[in-house]
Design an enzyme around this catalytic site. Structure first.
Site, short mmCIF file in Angstrom:
data_model
loop_
_atom_site.label_atom_id
_atom_site.label_comp_id
_atom_site.label_asym_id
_atom_site.label_seq_id
_atom_site.Cartn_x
_atom_site.Cartn_y
_atom_site.Cartn_z
N HIS A 5 0.85 -1.21 0.00
CA HIS A 5 0.00 0.00 0.00
C HIS A 5 0.88 1.26 0.00
O HIS A 5 0.61 2.23 -0.71
CB HIS A 5 -0.87 0.06 1.27
CG HIS A 5 -1.87 -1.04 1.42
ND1 HIS A 5 -1.79 -1.98 2.42
CD2 HIS A 5 -2.99 -1.34 0.71
CE1 HIS A 5 -2.82 -2.81 2.33
NE2 HIS A 5 -3.57 -2.44 1.31
N LYS A 41 -1.66 -6.44 -7.94
CA LYS A 41 -2.02 -7.60 -7.12
C LYS A 41 -3.51 -7.96 -7.32
O LYS A 41 -3.88 -9.13 -7.33
CB LYS A 41 -1.73 -7.24 -5.66
CG LYS A 41 -2.47 -7.98 -4.60
CD LYS A 41 -1.69 -9.16 -4.15
CE LYS A 41 -2.31 -9.94 -3.02
NZ LYS A 41 -3.70 -9.75 -2.76
#
Ligand code: AMP
Length: 283
Positions: A37, A151
């Protein structure tokens, strides 16, 4: 970093900030942040005057109640990581702020084929929930740039389609950022926190199975490779939802190599009750 909990307060603030130019980068998340992140946040801070991260565990995208209830929450650590990464704004709304009219689906997003395969097939309703939340967040934030992780590859295609459907294609640029991995290759994921020590060790089989497909493309056909990848997963205790090879443009499944060099291998599998996904471009 400024923390906003109310959509109207954030919008008022952004009305002033975005008056002259829209150099706003937005990173939507569900929290329990990790280096993956943070890599998105850092890319945004490099490219924008203002970076906004949202943390919202979106109830409408969970098709499994236990997965929702058990979703990790590490808010103090998240705030620390965001501050350190130079994030300007954290938006942490309540369910009511995001869905003032309730959580039932008001619009059906026509995602077509994309919703019938892979995650769409195994998690019914999931992408409608993703579209609901991202649509609302985009309307509140009106970013110029949206940062997403490879992802969640199918989610990237879904959100690209959403942006077309809601007429924001010309105002929002999507950047797809590479997947950050642990040193053994396991893709970083908030759900990894739920793995026990022995499960965590075996979870690397996902990366190994994707690598096996990538390394042997010249020698084997897609079906053989999918079978071998599935074996690796099962030998390591995974219950497999799918191992697939698809065209990276549109996720149409590939059963023979067409020489385009634009394919992707994708896996979803359960380690006991924790469901993990990953993918690898085969070019
Ligand atoms: P999530 O909080 O899981 O909804 O993820 C928020 C964003 O971070 C999504 O765009 C994800 O694709 C992205 N993301 C999740 N894991 C990784 C990772 N390992 N590397 C890079 N981006 C990631």
């Amino acid at each position: 970093m400024i923390l906003f909990k109310k959509a109207a307060d954030l919008r008022n603030y952004l009305d002033v900030q975005q008056k002259t130019s829209n150099m706003t980068g937005f990173v939507p998340t569900m929290g329990a942040l990790h280096a993956g992140h943070i890599s998105l946040i850092k890319t945004s801070t490099r490219e924008n005057a203002l970076t906004i991260c949202s943390i919202f565990i979106n109830p409408t995208q969970f098709n499994n109640t236990r997965d929702f209830e058990k979703y990790p929450i590490t808010i103090e650590k998240d705030i620390y990581l965001l501050e350190t990464a130079g994030c300007d704004i954290l938006f942490m709304p309540s369910v009511n702020e995001i869905y003032p009219g309730g959580t039932s689906l008001k619009i059906h997003y026509d995602l077509g084929f994309l919703e019938t395969i892979l995650e769409g097939k195994y998690r019914p309703g999931h992408f409608q929930g993703v579209c609901m939340v991202v649509h609302r967040l985009l309307e509140i934030i009106k970013p110029g740039h949206l940062y997403l992780g490879q992802k969640d590859y199918q989610q990237c295609l879904v959100i690209t389609k959403l942006i077309e459907l809601i007429g924001m294609k010309d105002s929002v640029d999507i950047a797809i950022c590479t997947t950050l991995r642990e040193t053994d290759g396991l893709a970083m994921s908030s759900r990894n926190m739920r793995l026990k020590e022995d499960e965590r060790k075996k979870a690397v089989a996902i990366y190994q199975s994707l690598n096996l497909i990538k390394q042997n493309q010249q020698k084997n056909n897609p079906d053989e490779l999918k079978k071998r990848a599935q074996q690796i997963l099962e030998q390591n205790g995974f219950k497999v939802d799918y191992v697939e090879i698809a065209d990276a443009k549109n996720l149409e499944l590939v059963d023979k190599w067409d020489g385009s060099g634009n394919n992707i291998a994708l896996v979803a599998a359960f380690m006991n009750e924790v469901r993990l996904i990953d993918n690898m471009l085969l070019s």
